[in-house]
Design a protein around this motif. Structure first.
Motif, mmCIF file in Angstrom:
data_model
loop_
_atom_site.group_PDB
_atom_site.id
_atom_site.type_symbol
_atom_site.label_atom_id
_atom_site.label_comp_id
_atom_site.label_asym_id
_atom_site.label_seq_id
_atom_site.Cartn_x
_atom_site.Cartn_y
_atom_site.Cartn_z
ATOM 1 N N GLU A 104 -10.515 -2.353 10.896
ATOM 2 C CA GLU A 104 -9.909 -1.479 11.594
ATOM 3 C C GLU A 104 -8.695 -2.220 12.041
ATOM 4 O O GLU A 104 -7.952 -1.463 12.693
ATOM 5 N N GLU A 105 -8.957 -3.412 12.755
ATOM 6 C CA GLU A 105 -7.368 -3.319 13.168
ATOM 7 C C GLU A 105 -6.148 -3.872 11.997
ATOM 8 O O GLU A 105 -5.433 -3.224 12.735
ATOM 9 N N LEU A 106 -6.238 -3.837 10.837
ATOM 10 C CA LEU A 106 -5.650 -4.163 9.545
ATOM 11 C C LEU A 106 -5.054 -2.290 9.254
ATOM 12 O O LEU A 106 -3.971 -2.007 9.041
ATOM 13 N N GLU A 107 -5.819 -1.317 9.384
ATOM 14 C CA GLU A 107 -5.456 -0.081 9.286
ATOM 15 C C GLU A 107 -5.049 0.399 10.439
ATOM 16 O O GLU A 107 -4.022 1.587 9.532
ATOM 17 N N SER A 108 -4.853 -0.109 11.328
ATOM 18 C CA SER A 108 -4.215 0.371 12.627
ATOM 19 C C SER A 108 -3.006 -0.247 12.743
ATOM 20 O O SER A 108 -2.012 0.812 12.893
ATOM 21 N N ALA A 109 -2.713 -1.280 12.723
ATOM 22 C CA ALA A 109 -0.922 -1.971 11.878
ATOM 23 C C ALA A 109 -0.811 -1.475 11.282
ATOM 24 O O ALA A 109 0.701 -1.077 10.997
ATOM 25 N N LEU A 110 -1.238 -1.219 9.799
ATOM 26 C CA LEU A 110 -0.819 -0.300 8.786
ATOM 27 C C LEU A 110 -0.097 0.737 9.617
ATOM 28 O O LEU A 110 1.008 1.467 8.659
ATOM 29 N N GLU A 111 -1.075 1.816 9.836
ATOM 30 C CA GLU A 111 -0.452 3.505 10.317
ATOM 31 C C GLU A 111 0.284 3.064 11.212
ATOM 32 O O GLU A 111 1.670 4.268 11.595
ATOM 33 N N GLY B 289 5.012 3.975 1.850
ATOM 34 C CA GLY B 289 3.998 3.388 2.008
ATOM 35 C C GLY B 289 4.139 1.676 3.088
ATOM 36 O O GLY B 289 5.224 1.626 3.508
ATOM 37 N N VAL B 290 3.776 1.123 2.715
ATOM 38 C CA VAL B 290 3.562 -0.702 3.556
ATOM 39 C C VAL B 290 3.179 -1.973 3.308
ATOM 40 O O VAL B 290 2.705 -1.989 2.526
ATOM 41 N N ALA B 291 4.367 -2.883 3.594
ATOM 42 C CA ALA B 291 3.787 -4.149 2.761
ATOM 43 C C ALA B 291 3.742 -4.804 3.616
ATOM 44 O O ALA B 291 4.094 -5.651 4.543
ATOM 45 N N TRP B 292 2.412 -5.028 2.940
ATOM 46 C CA TRP B 292 2.003 -5.761 3.540
ATOM 47 C C TRP B 292 2.012 -7.950 3.710
ATOM 48 O O TRP B 292 1.802 -8.021 2.331
ATOM 49 N N VAL B 293 2.310 -8.761 4.550
ATOM 50 C CA VAL B 293 3.279 -9.788 4.363
ATOM 51 C C VAL B 293 1.921 -10.766 5.014
ATOM 52 O O VAL B 293 2.107 -10.858 6.302
ATOM 53 N N PHE B 294 1.233 -11.323 4.685
ATOM 54 C CA PHE B 294 0.624 -12.675 4.868
ATOM 55 C C PHE B 294 0.094 -14.120 4.381
ATOM 56 O O PHE B 294 0.594 -14.624 3.335
ATOM 57 N N THR C 203 0.527 -0.841 0.142
ATOM 58 C CA THR C 203 -0.283 -0.389 -0.028
ATOM 59 C C THR C 203 0.807 1.349 0.023
ATOM 60 O O THR C 203 1.858 1.266 0.290
ATOM 61 N N ASP C 204 0.643 2.046 -0.485
ATOM 62 C CA ASP C 204 0.967 3.557 -0.089
ATOM 63 C C ASP C 204 0.705 4.329 1.092
ATOM 64 O O ASP C 204 0.358 3.654 2.211
ATOM 65 N N ALA C 205 1.455 5.257 1.037
ATOM 66 C CA ALA C 205 1.056 6.127 2.435
ATOM 67 C C ALA C 205 -0.436 6.570 2.518
ATOM 68 O O ALA C 205 -0.143 6.408 3.862
ATOM 69 N N ASP C 206 -1.621 6.271 2.264
ATOM 70 C CA ASP C 206 -2.682 6.587 2.438
ATOM 71 C C ASP C 206 -3.636 5.361 2.915
ATOM 72 O O ASP C 206 -4.152 5.081 2.405
ATOM 73 N N LEU C 207 -2.569 4.489 2.655
ATOM 74 C CA LEU C 207 -3.118 3.221 2.786
ATOM 75 C C LEU C 207 -4.126 2.396 1.431
ATOM 76 O O LEU C 207 -5.274 1.914 2.043
ATOM 77 N N ARG C 208 -3.895 2.913 0.242
ATOM 78 C CA ARG C 208 -4.605 2.426 -1.148
ATOM 79 C C ARG C 208 -3.363 1.281 -1.684
ATOM 80 O O ARG C 208 -2.225 1.137 -1.603
#
Length: 458
Positions: free
Chosen positions: A202-209, A270-275, A164-169
């Motif tokens: 909400e939990e996912l967005e909190s972890a990303l932020e 941004g953030v790399a979400w690995v799952f 995701t980018d810094a805006d969580l897109r």
């Protein structure tokens, strides 16, 4: 001087000369760079080259070749041939070559560099020199490894990766991530994650932020997320999909902050979400733990009931033990001599506005789930939900009840009554595994009730 000449002179005084502009551009580059003319004399030396080798621009520009200072004498001829090789006719008009050769730092240390040399040509097409952009081989290899790692994660990894980018897109997702989320990678590009998830977002967005702020979780975390409805009625594990969304998934997740190395103060890209989708294994483990706990409760209830002299007291004890982690309320109704059911006991006690005190017939309306269970001889599950505020009262249950499980009491081939388990707000509906556990409890309660009848206790 004419007006036009005056204007031209005024304009010229504000223009940046080509040399100054070129110098500024070279110094602003992140790559180390120098240039030589056709004879090998150094004509340009940028700031990154100064930082890498320690030789200042003043010490470098104007020197005849690199030998004896930036290159060992033994290597000078070979390095010169490599640099000027792009000027040879056989190299072509747009010659560009990648090479590796050793350079000397000002402190005497050697550094192996990977260089890209390109011919510089004048307006008439004739070569005027060569410029060389270079970096340490180890730094270049690190960069190439990082690029290779990124490509491998997005292409060949067994883990799902979403960036995701810094805006969580979403800006990138590999095939595993798209498959786990039930969409295509193209559909996700540029979209916020809230477009794909319901409860749990909400939990996912909190972890990303937190990751963007430099506070990523230290260990992988388990996130239970509900996928938005994909049109399926089942989540692939035999459990109906939640009414407010699609299948619920347990994603074992790690988060990596992505920052640019091109600035002195790294800016978050941004953030790399690995799952990984671990839903099946977590549900298997959860179901096993739940079965073990319930088996333990049944065993403890049997031992406690064995000490009771009154069979009806033993029946109520079974209900008390069954409620732990299973339901909030239990009702015990038995079939009397007259048609209908008679309330015998409740656990954990009589609720306000109870349908009937113990020993009095309960006026259940026709088609009531308890009557259906008694008539059919099988468990009956019912759910009212918050949308039907009067549902529980209509069924003569506590008003906070939202889910019910009615199980028939059978002993010696006869239906003796019904035990009803009730769950309130915030609890999931009863499923098939719950119904099986309810039947186990009902068997023990029915045996105690039947013994009580034989003894004349009820």
């Amino acid at each position: 001087m004419t007006t036009s000449e005056t204007q031209s002179a005024h304009l010229a005084s504000h223009l940046v000369s080509d040399d100054r502009l070129l110098s500024a551009l070279l110094d602003g580059m992140d790559a180390a760079l120098f240039a030589v003319d056709t004879g090998g004399r150094v004509t340009h030396w940028n700031r990154r080259a100064e930082q890498l080798l320690g030789w200042s621009r003043e010490q470098a520009v104007g020197r005849d070749g690199l030998g004896g200072w930036a290159v060992r004498d033994a290597d000078a001829a070979d390095v010169r041939d490599q640099l000027l090789g792009v000027l040879r006719p056989e190299a072509g008009a747009d010659a560009r070559q990648a090479q590796e050769f050793p350079l000397l730092r000002r402190d005497g240390g050697r550094v192996l560099v990977r260089a890209q040399t390109t011919a510089v040509r004048g307006a008439d097409g004739h070569p005027t020199g060569v410029y060389c952009a270079f970096s340490e081989v180890h730094a270049q290899l690190d960069l190439e490894r990082n690029l290779a790692l990124s490509e491998a994660l997005l292409a060949d990894s067994s883990w799902a990766v979403l960036i995701t980018d810094a805006d969580l897109r979403t800006v990138a997702a590999n095939e595993q991530a798209a498959r786990a989320l039930g969409v295509t990678a193209v559909d996700m590009l540029g979209e916020p994650l809230a477009e794909f998830f319901g409860p749990g977002i909400e939990e996912l967005e909190s972890a990303l932020e937190h990751t963007l702020a430099g506070q990523a979780p230290d260990v992988p975390v388990e996130l239970w997320l509900t996928l938005l409805d994909d049109g399926s009625d089942d989540d692939g594990f035999g459990v109906p999909a939640p009414p407010a969304g699609g299948p619920r998934r347990c994603l074992l997740s790690g988060f990596l902050r992505l920052g640019t190395p091109l600035t002195s103060e790294p800016a978050p890209l941004g953030v790399a979400w690995v799952f990984q989708d671990v839903t099946r294994s977590r549900r298997v483990a959860r179901d096993a733990a739940r079965r073990a706990f319930r088996d333990g409760q049944l065993s403890r209830a049997a031992r406690a009931a064995g000490e009771c002299q009154d069979p009806m007291e033993a029946a109520v004890l079974h209900l008390h033990y069954a409620l732990a982690g299973f339901a909030e309320h239990a009702l015990l109704d038995i079939a009397g001599k007259a048609p209908g059911l008679v309330r015998i006991a409740e656990s954990p006690g009589t609720f306000p506005g109870a349908a009937a005190p113990p020993g009095v017939a309960v006026r259940y309306r026709p088609g009531h789930p308890a009557l259906q269970a008694l008539e059919r001889g099988v468990p009956v599950r019912a759910t009212g939900g918050v949308a039907r505020s009067g549902w529980a009262v209509e069924h003569r249950w506590p008003k906070e009840a939202e889910h019910a499980l009615c199980v028939v009491l059978r002993s010696r081939g006869r239906g003796l009554g019904v035990v009803t388990f009730l769950r309130g707000a915030g609890r999931r509906p009863f499923d098939r595994a719950d119904a099986a556990y309810g039947e186990d409890v009902a068997l023990r309660v029915a045996a105690a009730v039947d013994m009580g009848r034989l003894a004349g206790a009820c």
